[in-house]
Motif scaffolding. Structure first.
Motif, PDB file in Angstrom:
ATOM      1  N   VAL A  79       0.847  -1.190   0.000  1.00 52.97           N
ATOM      2  CA  VAL A  79       0.000   0.000   0.000  1.00 52.97           C
ATOM      3  C   VAL A  79       0.878   1.234   0.000  1.00 52.97           C
ATOM      4  CG1 VAL A  79      -1.681   1.307   1.361  1.00 52.97           C
ATOM      5  CG2 VAL A  79      -1.862  -1.165   1.225  1.00 52.97           C
ATOM      6  N   VAL A  80       0.461   2.251  -0.762  1.00 56.65           N
ATOM      7  CA  VAL A  80       1.116   3.557  -0.766  1.00 56.65           C
ATOM      8  C   VAL A  80       0.041   4.594  -0.490  1.00 56.65           C
ATOM      9  CG1 VAL A  80       2.411   5.238  -2.120  1.00 56.65           C
ATOM     10  CG2 VAL A  80       2.844   2.795  -2.444  1.00 56.65           C
ATOM     11  N   GLY A  81       0.259   5.414   0.517  1.00 51.96           N
ATOM     12  CA  GLY A  81      -0.660   6.511   0.831  1.00 51.96           C
ATOM     13  C   GLY A  81       0.009   7.814   0.445  1.00 51.96           C
ATOM     14  N   GLY A  82       0.235   8.683   1.417  1.00 51.84           N
ATOM     15  CA  GLY A  82       0.987   9.912   1.170  1.00 51.84           C
ATOM     16  C   GLY A  82       2.444   9.593   0.860  1.00 51.84           C
ATOM     17  N   GLY A  83       2.838   8.402   1.185  1.00 48.09           N
ATOM     18  CA  GLY A  83       4.175   7.866   0.934  1.00 48.09           C
ATOM     19  C   GLY A  83       4.112   6.372   1.161  1.00 48.09           C
ATOM     20  N   PRO A  84       5.251   5.682   1.083  1.00 52.56           N
ATOM     21  CA  PRO A  84       5.240   4.242   1.342  1.00 52.56           C
ATOM     22  C   PRO A  84       4.745   3.950   2.763  1.00 52.56           C
ATOM     23  CG  PRO A  84       7.318   4.933   0.369  1.00 52.56           C
ATOM     24  CD  PRO A  84       6.566   6.176   0.704  1.00 52.56           C
ATOM     25  N   VAL A  85       3.926   2.934   2.904  1.00 53.87           N
ATOM     26  CA  VAL A  85       3.319   2.610   4.185  1.00 53.87           C
ATOM     27  C   VAL A  85       3.866   1.295   4.749  1.00 53.87           C
ATOM     28  CG1 VAL A  85       1.128   2.145   5.342  1.00 53.87           C
ATOM     29  CG2 VAL A  85       1.223   3.838   3.528  1.00 53.87           C
ATOM     30  N   MET A  86       4.235   0.387   3.874  1.00 52.26           N
ATOM     31  CA  MET A  86       4.658  -0.941   4.304  1.00 52.26           C
ATOM     32  C   MET A  86       6.152  -1.136   4.042  1.00 52.26           C
ATOM     33  SD  MET A  86       1.334  -2.875   2.683  1.00 52.26           S
ATOM     34  CE  MET A  86       1.772  -4.513   3.164  1.00 52.26           C
ATOM     35  N   GLN A  87       6.810  -1.851   4.935  1.00 54.22           N
ATOM     36  CA  GLN A  87       8.238  -2.130   4.779  1.00 54.22           C
ATOM     37  C   GLN A  87       8.495  -3.221   3.745  1.00 54.22           C
ATOM     38  OE1 GLN A  87      10.625  -0.344   6.254  1.00 54.22           O
ATOM     39  NE2 GLN A  87       9.043   0.913   7.163  1.00 54.22           N
ATOM     40  N   ALA A  88       7.578  -4.170   3.646  1.00 54.76           N
ATOM     41  CA  ALA A  88       7.721  -5.290   2.710  1.00 54.76           C
ATOM     42  C   ALA A  88       6.328  -5.690   2.226  1.00 54.76           C
ATOM     43  CB  ALA A  88       8.390  -6.463   3.420  1.00 54.76           C
ATOM     44  N   PRO A  89       6.233  -6.314   1.056  1.00 54.77           N
ATOM     45  CA  PRO A  89       4.926  -6.767   0.572  1.00 54.77           C
ATOM     46  C   PRO A  89       4.292  -7.767   1.537  1.00 54.77           C
ATOM     47  CG  PRO A  89       6.546  -6.858  -1.182  1.00 54.77           C
ATOM     48  CD  PRO A  89       7.297  -6.573   0.086  1.00 54.77           C
TER      49      PRO A  89
END
Length: 168
Positions: A103-113
């Protein structure tokens, strides 16, 4: 004479059956396989969407040109309001989860898939945008939330877009 009527009736039935099968195969060949769905739930509001038009690689990694065009797209016309403290729940179909997604919101949200079919996020994280030069974060009022299926190669295969609006 009866035998002639019986064989003529069998021939008509056989021709009708062949015609029906042919029509059925023609109809099926005209159908496209539906794209996988992604779902976003905030409070009691749930929005489900197919892949964003033009952002489905049909099992292949999106080209850099397509990816650049897809990243700048907005949500599918549906805006979901997020009140302070509400969780944002995102779900994907099992095939997407098996491949991996992020997931990407205002920026990357997750460290890994993720390989889970369902994840929960704090809205503060989704609405934060970091300045790449200074590292300072700012809170956004509106954000295009992108859900991306990880491809077998380098880059995503499919993107879904949703609009989130921070409500005071």
């Amino acid at each position: 004479m009866t035998a002639a009527l019986i064989s003529w009736g069998k021939g008509r039935r056989a021709a009708a059956a062949i015609g029906a099968v042919s029509l059925g195969l023609l109809t099926l060949s005209a159908c496209e396989k539906p794209t996988a769905l992604a779902t976003v739930t905030v409070g009691s509001t749930t929005v489900t969407a197919e892949a964003t038009p033009g952002c489905d690689g049909n099992g292949k990694v999106l080209s850099s040109k397509k990816l650049a065009a897809c990243v700048t797209k907005k949500g599918g016309g549906t805006t979901i309001e997020v009140h302070p403290g509400e969780k944002v729940r995102i779900g994907v179909e099992p095939d997407v989860a098996k491949a991996g997604w992020f997931v990407v919101g205002g920026g990357p949200v997750m460290q890994a898939p993720s390989t889970d079919t369902y994840r929960t996020f704090d809205p503060e994280k989704l609405f934060q945008q970091a300045n790449p030069q200074t590292g300072q974060t700012t809170s956004l009022k509106n954000v295009t939330l992108m859900v991306a299926q990880v491809g077998k190669g380098e880059g995503p295969e499919t993107l879904w877009h949703f609009e989130l609006k921070a409500k005071d």
